[in-house]
Design an enzyme around this catalytic site. Sequence first.
Site, PDB file in Angstrom:
ATOM      1  CE1 TYR A 298       1.719  49.287 -32.013  1.00 17.03           C
ATOM      2  CE2 TYR A 298       0.068  51.011 -31.987  1.00 17.03           C
ATOM      3  CZ  TYR A 298       1.362  50.593 -32.227  1.00 17.03           C
ATOM      4  OH  TYR A 298       2.299  51.491 -32.662  1.00 17.03           O
TER       5      TYR A 298
ATOM      6  CG  HIS B 278       4.132  49.150 -37.566  1.00 13.43           C
ATOM      7  ND1 HIS B 278       3.164  48.579 -36.796  1.00 13.43           N
ATOM      8  CD2 HIS B 278       4.830  49.927 -36.709  1.00 13.43           C
ATOM      9  CE1 HIS B 278       3.284  48.986 -35.542  1.00 13.43           C
ATOM     10  NE2 HIS B 278       4.291  49.808 -35.473  1.00 13.43           N
TER      11      HIS B 278
HETATM   12  P1  NAP Z   1       4.782  57.002 -24.479  1.00 15.44           P
HETATM   13  O1  NAP Z   1       3.612  57.665 -25.052  1.00 15.44           O
HETATM   14  O2  NAP Z   1       6.083  57.724 -24.491  1.00 15.44           O
HETATM   15  O3  NAP Z   1       4.513  56.540 -22.967  1.00 15.44           O
HETATM   16  C1  NAP Z   1       3.365  55.865 -22.564  1.00 15.44           C
HETATM   17  C2  NAP Z   1       3.464  55.627 -21.062  1.00 15.44           C
HETATM   18  O4  NAP Z   1       3.546  56.876 -20.389  1.00 15.44           O
HETATM   19  C3  NAP Z   1       2.264  54.901 -20.494  1.00 15.44           C
HETATM   20  O5  NAP Z   1       2.751  54.030 -19.499  1.00 15.44           O
HETATM   21  C4  NAP Z   1       1.438  56.008 -19.854  1.00 15.44           C
HETATM   22  O6  NAP Z   1       0.723  55.570 -18.710  1.00 15.44           O
HETATM   23  C5  NAP Z   1       2.519  56.965 -19.410  1.00 15.44           C
HETATM   24  N1  NAP Z   1       2.022  58.345 -19.360  1.00 15.44           N
HETATM   25  C6  NAP Z   1       1.302  58.995 -20.308  1.00 15.44           C
HETATM   26  N2  NAP Z   1       1.043  60.262 -19.921  1.00 15.44           N
HETATM   27  C7  NAP Z   1       1.597  60.402 -18.690  1.00 15.44           C
HETATM   28  C8  NAP Z   1       1.634  61.456 -17.756  1.00 15.44           C
HETATM   29  N3  NAP Z   1       1.050  62.635 -18.007  1.00 15.44           N
HETATM   30  N4  NAP Z   1       2.300  61.257 -16.586  1.00 15.44           N
HETATM   31  C9  NAP Z   1       2.885  60.076 -16.312  1.00 15.44           C
HETATM   32  N5  NAP Z   1       2.872  59.025 -17.145  1.00 15.44           N
HETATM   33  C10 NAP Z   1       2.224  59.188 -18.336  1.00 15.44           C
HETATM   34  O7  NAP Z   1       5.076  55.587 -25.188  1.00 15.44           O
HETATM   35  P2  NAP Z   1       4.409  54.721 -26.341  1.00 15.44           P
HETATM   36  O8  NAP Z   1       3.088  54.244 -25.976  1.00 15.44           O
HETATM   37  O9  NAP Z   1       5.446  53.741 -26.751  1.00 15.44           O
HETATM   38  O10 NAP Z   1       4.315  55.750 -27.572  1.00 15.44           O
HETATM   39  C11 NAP Z   1       3.149  56.471 -27.897  1.00 15.44           C
HETATM   40  C12 NAP Z   1       2.439  55.884 -29.096  1.00 15.44           C
HETATM   41  O11 NAP Z   1       3.267  55.899 -30.255  1.00 15.44           O
HETATM   42  C13 NAP Z   1       2.109  54.386 -28.935  1.00 15.44           C
HETATM   43  O12 NAP Z   1       1.056  54.157 -28.035  1.00 15.44           O
HETATM   44  C14 NAP Z   1       1.830  54.028 -30.373  1.00 15.44           C
HETATM   45  O13 NAP Z   1       0.546  54.473 -30.773  1.00 15.44           O
HETATM   46  C15 NAP Z   1       2.937  54.792 -31.084  1.00 15.44           C
HETATM   47  N6  NAP Z   1       4.167  53.975 -31.294  1.00 15.44           N
HETATM   48  C16 NAP Z   1       4.521  53.683 -32.589  1.00 15.44           C
HETATM   49  C17 NAP Z   1       5.643  52.908 -32.832  1.00 15.44           C
HETATM   50  C18 NAP Z   1       6.018  52.590 -34.248  1.00 15.44           C
HETATM   51  O14 NAP Z   1       6.855  51.712 -34.483  1.00 15.44           O
HETATM   52  N7  NAP Z   1       5.440  53.265 -35.220  1.00 15.44           N
HETATM   53  C19 NAP Z   1       6.434  52.421 -31.763  1.00 15.44           C
HETATM   54  C20 NAP Z   1       6.069  52.773 -30.463  1.00 15.44           C
HETATM   55  C21 NAP Z   1       4.947  53.558 -30.256  1.00 15.44           C
HETATM   56  P3  NAP Z   1      -0.853  55.284 -18.701  1.00 15.44           P
HETATM   57  O15 NAP Z   1      -1.161  54.464 -19.909  1.00 15.44           O
HETATM   58  O16 NAP Z   1      -1.046  54.582 -17.409  1.00 15.44           O
HETATM   59  O17 NAP Z   1      -1.576  56.606 -18.748  1.00 15.44           O
END
Ligand code: NAP
Length: 279
Positions: A57, A115
Amino acid sequence: MNTDLRTVDLPNGKRVPVLGQGTWHMGEVEKRRGAEIEALRLGIDLGMTLIDTAEMYADGGAEKVVGEAISGCRSDVYLVSKVYPHNASRKGAVAACERSLRRLKTDYLDLYLLHWRGAIPLEETLSAFGDLQRTGKIRDFGVSNFEESDMEQILEEPGGERTATNQVLYNLQRRGIEWDLLPWCRQRRIPVMAYSPIEQGRLLASLRPFSERRGLLPAQVALAWVLCQEGVIAIPKASNIQHVSENRAAVDIVLSAEDLAELDDLYPRPTRKTPLEML
Ligand code: NAP
């Protein structure tokens, strides 16, 4: 608000909060750094002490943000990072972990994940994880984006039986794992860590009518649904403090049998095996 969140047991009996915080895309833009640190700190104060990051990241930038956010409260946090598959050799994973620790300004990770599966034999990565455990640099290890067949293989390798979790894509729109991987993990008491639980925001519009009828926010419904699945941990990413508070409140939402049935109609359960989806 009660900051003691419900917990999920890892196979070795350790307990982790059911709701954590993701960090993908943090550390990419300097002027957002302050807000990201503030959001992570609020999340920790509200009990969302599991923080998920990765060397990938922002090319290490997210780990630096996390390092700053957890300074002064490291022991309250359950810290998860991930190694790139191409770094996951016996020596490479140790070196990658040491780089992560320097960026995170800590001397141990609570959990270190592969990962996704790459070309380096699992046996080698497991040897590196074993070395890192023996030297106290990591407490536990696990995997991410592993299909059921990958899980079967790793559990057969020496040390593989200590795999603590599989972090995969899981949300209302991505229910494929319910067909095979999720029941497989449940049977072995290996929790699934659901990433992108609100589909990076793409779930919000379609969930709005349902949420409004219940006086909830769409992100809260998306999270409450993931959180009511047995043996599942959710790690939403929020860099906005309002979002962090909304997400924390989702832990206390109880969806009724009628709510769940309505959500099943909107986002159907899988009816056949599908390849594991990744973002
Ligand atoms: P997510 O958590 O589903 O969505 C994040 C998005 O949603 C951001 O734009 C955030 O905005 C918004 N958001 C969060 N809370 C909200 C709310 N209450 N109301 C409206 N919008 C909201 O997606 P993600 O970041 O892909 O997944 C979460 C975590 O999983 C990642 O950050 C990472 O640590 C991990 N991940 C791992 C892998 C893997 O391959 N292992 C892949 C993808 C993700 P703001 O930031 O503006 O608050």
